[in-house]
Design a protein around this motif. Sequence first.
Motif, mmCIF file in Angstrom:
data_model
loop_
_atom_site.group_PDB
_atom_site.id
_atom_site.type_symbol
_atom_site.label_atom_id
_atom_site.label_comp_id
_atom_site.label_asym_id
_atom_site.label_seq_id
_atom_site.Cartn_x
_atom_site.Cartn_y
_atom_site.Cartn_z
ATOM 1 N N ALA A 120 28.115 -19.541 -85.005
ATOM 2 C CA ALA A 120 27.377 -18.967 -83.877
ATOM 3 C C ALA A 120 26.461 -17.844 -84.328
ATOM 4 O O ALA A 120 25.300 -17.753 -83.896
ATOM 5 C CB ALA A 120 28.367 -18.459 -82.819
ATOM 6 N N THR A 156 23.544 -19.244 -86.508
ATOM 7 C CA THR A 156 22.618 -19.985 -85.655
ATOM 8 C C THR A 156 21.766 -19.026 -84.834
ATOM 9 O O THR A 156 20.548 -19.209 -84.707
ATOM 10 C CB THR A 156 23.383 -20.928 -84.719
ATOM 11 N N ALA A 157 22.404 -18.001 -84.284
ATOM 12 C CA ALA A 157 21.668 -17.017 -83.491
ATOM 13 C C ALA A 157 20.653 -16.276 -84.346
ATOM 14 O O ALA A 157 19.500 -16.067 -83.933
ATOM 15 C CB ALA A 157 22.647 -16.038 -82.846
ATOM 16 N N GLN A 162 25.669 -20.102 -77.089
ATOM 17 C CA GLN A 162 24.485 -19.968 -77.928
ATOM 18 C C GLN A 162 23.245 -19.607 -77.115
ATOM 19 O O GLN A 162 22.356 -18.917 -77.625
ATOM 20 C CB GLN A 162 24.256 -21.256 -78.725
ATOM 21 N N THR A 193 19.181 -24.970 -76.059
ATOM 22 C CA THR A 193 20.492 -24.760 -76.702
ATOM 23 C C THR A 193 21.537 -25.677 -76.092
ATOM 24 O O THR A 193 22.651 -25.262 -75.825
ATOM 25 C CB THR A 193 20.944 -23.301 -76.520
#
Length: 313
Positions: free
Chosen positions: A111, A114-115, A141, A199
């Motif tokens: 997470a 990805t962020a 997300q 997302t």
Amino acid sequence: MTVPVLGLEALEAAARPETVFETVRAALIAHAEDRTTVPAPLHLDFPQAGGDCHVKAGWITGDDDFVVKIVSGFYRNPDRGLPTNHGLVCVVSALTGQVRAVLDDRGRLTAWRTAAAGALVTHAMSRADAGTVGVFGTGEQAGLQVEWLGMLRPLARVLVHGRDARKAAALCDRLGALGYEARPAAADETAAADIVITTTPATAPVLAAAAVRQGAHVTGIGADMPHKNELPADLFRRAETIVTDDHSQCLHHGDFGHAVRAGAVAEHADTAAGAVLAGPARRSATAVTVADLTGVGALDAALASALIRSTAW
């Protein structure tokens, strides 16, 4: 030898945003410069349970460690009172082959990276004066993309579109508590924002290409398996610049691949995300730009190693 298991509490203490941003940015640049080893992901789909699982691995040339990561997304879990994502990361010495640590991160490392990757690429590719963000999706997300992008640039307003109106309202409430002006919006209004981020685990496009305005940037996060599809092929046809985090992976797993197979763009129409981050991004004020991010195992390797170095164990 007992393998250390690092839990979420220790990893959260080490995962300062500046550390994650710096590590992810350097790893994307290394990947663009062919200084990584990233095998094709293994994926499992569980349609009866509304879930999927990825197994990814990666190594940055010269680093002491490589990783093998398992991460799952079971999208009906919130209705059961369970988190959507879970997982763990196995950190292995690239010098001896011994397992150095297991990170029981419950999917949070994925997470965070990805962020951070989404925020870095979105910030680099968007107009300097872009302040309105349209988010498709209402899960973890979706919120993280807004929060981490907000660490890099001011955000004037956030529009949220989701299939479930209650979840969209709940995400707006969470973002509002963080100081963002956020409200639910229809799909076309959300797609008309200065910056658009998708997302979702959708298997068909969530927005219309014509709804995206000239001068906008769109980042697709959710299409990370062959059957997923968030962005329409015609959007790629309109794009002046297309960025992918991994060319081959996005061809096979991402929205870019759907656009290529539809004949909307050529197979080599994309630019590596790391190349955009390595130098000043150039764009015209009226250009539409698109980023397709499917998640690269080398980023997981770099971030896991960085968090181990920052953790007392």
